[in-house]
Design a protein around this motif. Sequence first.
Motif: not given
Lengths: 196, 157
Positions: B61-63, B66, B111, B121, B133
């Motif tokens: 997952s990553s910011d 989406r 995003t 990240d 991480q």
Amino acid sequence: MSRSKLILLLALPILAGLGVGLWLNQVMAPATDLAPETRVGGDFTLQSADGPVSLADYRGKVGMVYFGYTSCPDICPTSLTMMASAMKLLSPQEQAQVYGIFISVDPERDTPANMKEYAGYFHPNFIGVTGTPPQIAEIAAKYGAYYKKAEIEGSMGYAVDHSSTIYIIDKNGKVEDQIIHGASPESIAASIRRLL
Amino acid sequence: MNSNAVRLILMAFGLLMSGVSSADVAVVDPYVRAVPPGAPATAAFMGLQADKGDVALVKASSDVARSVELHTHIHDNGVMRMRPVDKIELKKGETVTLQPGGLHVMLIGLTRPVKPGDSVDIELSFSDGTKQQISAPVRKIEMKMPMKHGGHMPAKH
């Protein structure tokens, strides 16, 4: 065993070999046997962000044509980077004589604007074009480029399976070489240089 | 220098840089492919080495996106078919390399722009419940591709 049977026995493998040879000849007919109308490539007109673009607009220059789509995270950027790296191997004078056209095989999601931005990112001489789904289908078929929407699980909705071939176009708009995925920039540049 | 030596050095470098986390998987030389502004997706690549036993990467997952999925490419007679995979199996002691043209962490629906010099990240989740991480630099990929699939086809005249 009679003499004639012996001859037959000896002749059988030879005949079988001949048969296979003939069959192979049929199956693997060299490309040069194809009638001119079956050669891949040809003119097309598609939409760019700056208006319609025809392959015929580029007569007198040497080109690279590649079919892909902007949601392609890996294969298309790799190929476009290869094409750009090949450009960098050419002198500025040579580069001025070379163009790249990135044709969308995802006309439902790609727009002329994002095709322009995507292609231009790799090299200023690269343009991006798209068209209606039937137009794209017709041009891909002319070039022997394969693509097919693949519904996949996850948030992409669909991916587009596609062949990854760089078509090298001569100054008369004819496909002179097809470079399959993973070829070195050196070999792409060499193919271009032969036609300059 | 042969490629094994390069890989070992990269691995050693990666171990140093990653600060050796609590997870049992070493993440070697992670990076994210820089893509044109407005591109909807990109991919992250890295080497993964399970040090203490067999384990699988099951999620990322990553910011920056989406949605983040594990994908591979199937090269099928010149056609590239990208497909999601449930997990990426890691055998103890072996390095699995996520690289262009094969396995990758697909970042879908970016995003923000992913530019060279930035870093992304990413959280990796493994089948043993551990998470890791990582910070993957964004690189504009230059071409140093394996040549095994390359070549010319005769033009059809």
